[in-house]
Design a protein around this motif. Structure first.
Motif, mmCIF file in Angstrom:
data_model
loop_
_atom_site.group_PDB
_atom_site.id
_atom_site.type_symbol
_atom_site.label_atom_id
_atom_site.label_comp_id
_atom_site.label_asym_id
_atom_site.label_seq_id
_atom_site.Cartn_x
_atom_site.Cartn_y
_atom_site.Cartn_z
ATOM 1 N N PHE A 62 0.804 -1.224 0.000
ATOM 2 C CA PHE A 62 0.000 0.000 0.000
ATOM 3 C C PHE A 62 0.836 1.273 0.000
ATOM 4 C CE2 PHE A 62 -2.767 -3.276 1.874
ATOM 5 C CZ PHE A 62 -3.812 -3.229 0.960
ATOM 6 N N GLY A 63 2.137 1.135 -0.232
ATOM 7 C CA GLY A 63 2.959 2.302 -0.482
ATOM 8 C C GLY A 63 3.240 3.168 0.725
ATOM 9 N N VAL A 64 3.328 4.494 0.486
ATOM 10 C CA VAL A 64 3.805 5.454 1.477
ATOM 11 C C VAL A 64 2.638 6.148 2.156
ATOM 12 C CG1 VAL A 64 5.134 7.577 1.805
ATOM 13 C CG2 VAL A 64 5.939 5.842 0.197
ATOM 14 N N HIS A 65 2.769 6.298 3.485
ATOM 15 C CA HIS A 65 1.812 7.069 4.280
ATOM 16 C C HIS A 65 2.613 8.008 5.171
ATOM 17 C CE1 HIS A 65 -1.524 4.204 3.328
ATOM 18 N NE2 HIS A 65 -0.507 3.372 3.252
ATOM 19 N N GLY A 66 2.429 9.306 5.017
ATOM 20 C CA GLY A 66 3.105 10.272 5.867
ATOM 21 C C GLY A 66 4.512 10.591 5.405
ATOM 22 N N ASP A 67 5.137 11.570 6.100
ATOM 23 C CA ASP A 67 6.477 11.998 5.712
ATOM 24 C C ASP A 67 7.379 12.227 6.920
ATOM 25 O OD1 ASP A 67 5.316 14.255 6.758
ATOM 26 O OD2 ASP A 67 5.566 15.501 4.971
ATOM 27 N N GLU A 116 18.944 -7.816 -6.944
ATOM 28 C CA GLU A 116 17.890 -6.807 -7.080
ATOM 29 C C GLU A 116 16.922 -6.924 -5.905
ATOM 30 O OE1 GLU A 116 14.669 -5.119 -10.361
ATOM 31 O OE2 GLU A 116 15.630 -7.071 -10.673
ATOM 32 N N LEU A 117 16.808 -5.845 -5.125
ATOM 33 C CA LEU A 117 15.950 -5.833 -3.952
ATOM 34 C C LEU A 117 15.347 -4.441 -3.766
ATOM 35 C CD1 LEU A 117 18.248 -7.746 -1.426
ATOM 36 C CD2 LEU A 117 16.093 -8.601 -2.357
ATOM 37 N N GLU A 118 14.205 -4.407 -3.070
ATOM 38 C CA GLU A 118 13.580 -3.149 -2.688
ATOM 39 C C GLU A 118 13.909 -2.836 -1.228
ATOM 40 O OE1 GLU A 118 12.070 -1.229 -4.773
ATOM 41 O OE2 GLU A 118 11.881 -2.617 -6.462
ATOM 42 N N LEU A 119 13.668 -1.601 -0.827
ATOM 43 C CA LEU A 119 13.951 -1.201 0.539
ATOM 44 C C LEU A 119 13.217 -2.077 1.542
ATOM 45 C CD1 LEU A 119 15.222 0.752 2.579
ATOM 46 C CD2 LEU A 119 13.266 2.283 2.202
ATOM 47 N N TYR A 120 11.956 -2.401 1.252
ATOM 48 C CA TYR A 120 11.185 -3.208 2.203
ATOM 49 C C TYR A 120 11.683 -4.650 2.287
ATOM 50 C CZ TYR A 120 8.645 -3.894 -2.236
ATOM 51 O OH TYR A 120 8.313 -4.123 -3.553
ATOM 52 N N ASP A 121 12.463 -5.098 1.301
ATOM 53 C CA ASP A 121 13.075 -6.424 1.379
ATOM 54 C C ASP A 121 14.259 -6.448 2.341
ATOM 55 O OD1 ASP A 121 11.493 -7.681 -0.686
ATOM 56 O OD2 ASP A 121 12.687 -6.597 -2.165
#
Length: 267
Positions: free
Chosen positions: A73-78, A216-221
């Motif tokens: 669900f992506g990004v919430h807040g900053d 190859e990886l994403e930050l959440y990985d």
């Protein structure tokens, strides 16, 4: 914004993992599990989405000032306090009833991972760490039904000829133009296996493996893995050798092997 100690954040993350484990285990192997294909052609199940929704609700209730990055669900807040979530790392295993999957929960402060929880309930194992607080694994104890927690540490292996290495995605190394160096590296090692996903890095932190790498990886990985590896005495960088989890790929080792491995992965 409320201020929390790192221990308070860790206690919260562990309680959050308890709630998520109960949910994901109930969906693991369920006959009515729904599996879709995302735009990047990877699978996603209703368990992935449901687990992340559960985490988002708990964060909204208990850490309302923090921001969140989740796989589904992506990004919430900053906020500079950012929780990074992979609700089920190893979805392909999850949907095929392979027990090697985990929920990854990380807290980053100013983009630095300071806390990581890696919970693999189908394996009855959970790893956790926070900066300055050590790295630990919880696993079945000596008494049936009990859980024991012990501190973990990387190995002292200093030579590739004595090292056990874990990797992922042969095709990924080929697509990255690094297959030749990668295969040369494997030829130098005592033992190689493709354990994959979070598991390679947790075995490294326990000292059962000596290095793990992925193209190859994403930050959440990666975010939740970094504190565990570091607090166990290891090193976590990109394949280019940049410290941390923002390089799009990973090389983790016991530290001693990093200088020997990096040239092979950068041919």
């Amino acid at each position: 914004m409320a201020e929390y100690t790192l221990q308070q954040d860790l206690d919260f993350a562990l309680a959050l993992a308890d709630a998520v484990d109960a949910f994901t285990l109930a969906r693991y192997g369920a006959n009515d599990l729904l599996v879709d294909t995302k735009p990047d052609m990877t699978p996603v199940s209703d368990a992935d989405r449901g687990a992340e929704q559960l985490i988002l609700a708990q964060l909204a209730a208990h850490r309302p000032g923090d921001s969140v990055l989740g796989e589904e669900f992506g990004v919430h807040g900053d906020s500079s306090r950012r929780w990074v979530i992979d609700p089920i790392d190893g979805t392909k295993n999850f949907v095929r009833r392979v027990p090697v999957w985990a929920t990854l929960i990380a807290l980053l402060i100013d983009d630095e991972p300071v806390l990581g929880v890696v919970s693999a309930p189908a394996l009855t194992r959970r790893w956790h760490a926070a900066t300055g607080l050590g790295a630990y694994v919880s696993e079945p104890g000596g008494v049936p039904g009990s859980i024991a927690t012990r501190q973990i540490q990387v190995s002292g292996v200093a030579s590739l000829a004595d090292a056990s290495l874990s990797y992922a995605s042969l095709s990924g190394w080929k697509e990255a133009g690094k297959l030749d160096g990668f295969l040369e590296l494997l030829d130098q090692a005592w033992r190689t296996r493709g354990y994959g996903d979070f598991y390679s890095y947790m075995l490294l932190a326990e000292g059962a493996l000596d290095a793990a790498f992925e193209p190859e990886l994403e930050l959440y990985d990666m975010a939740a893995l970094v504190p565990v590896v570091r607090e166990a005495g290891g090193r976590f960088t990109s394949v280019a050798g940049v410290e941390g989890c923002h390089g799009g790929n990973a090389l983790a080792s016991n530290g001693a092997l990093h200088p020997a491995i990096l040239p092979y992965l950068n041919r």
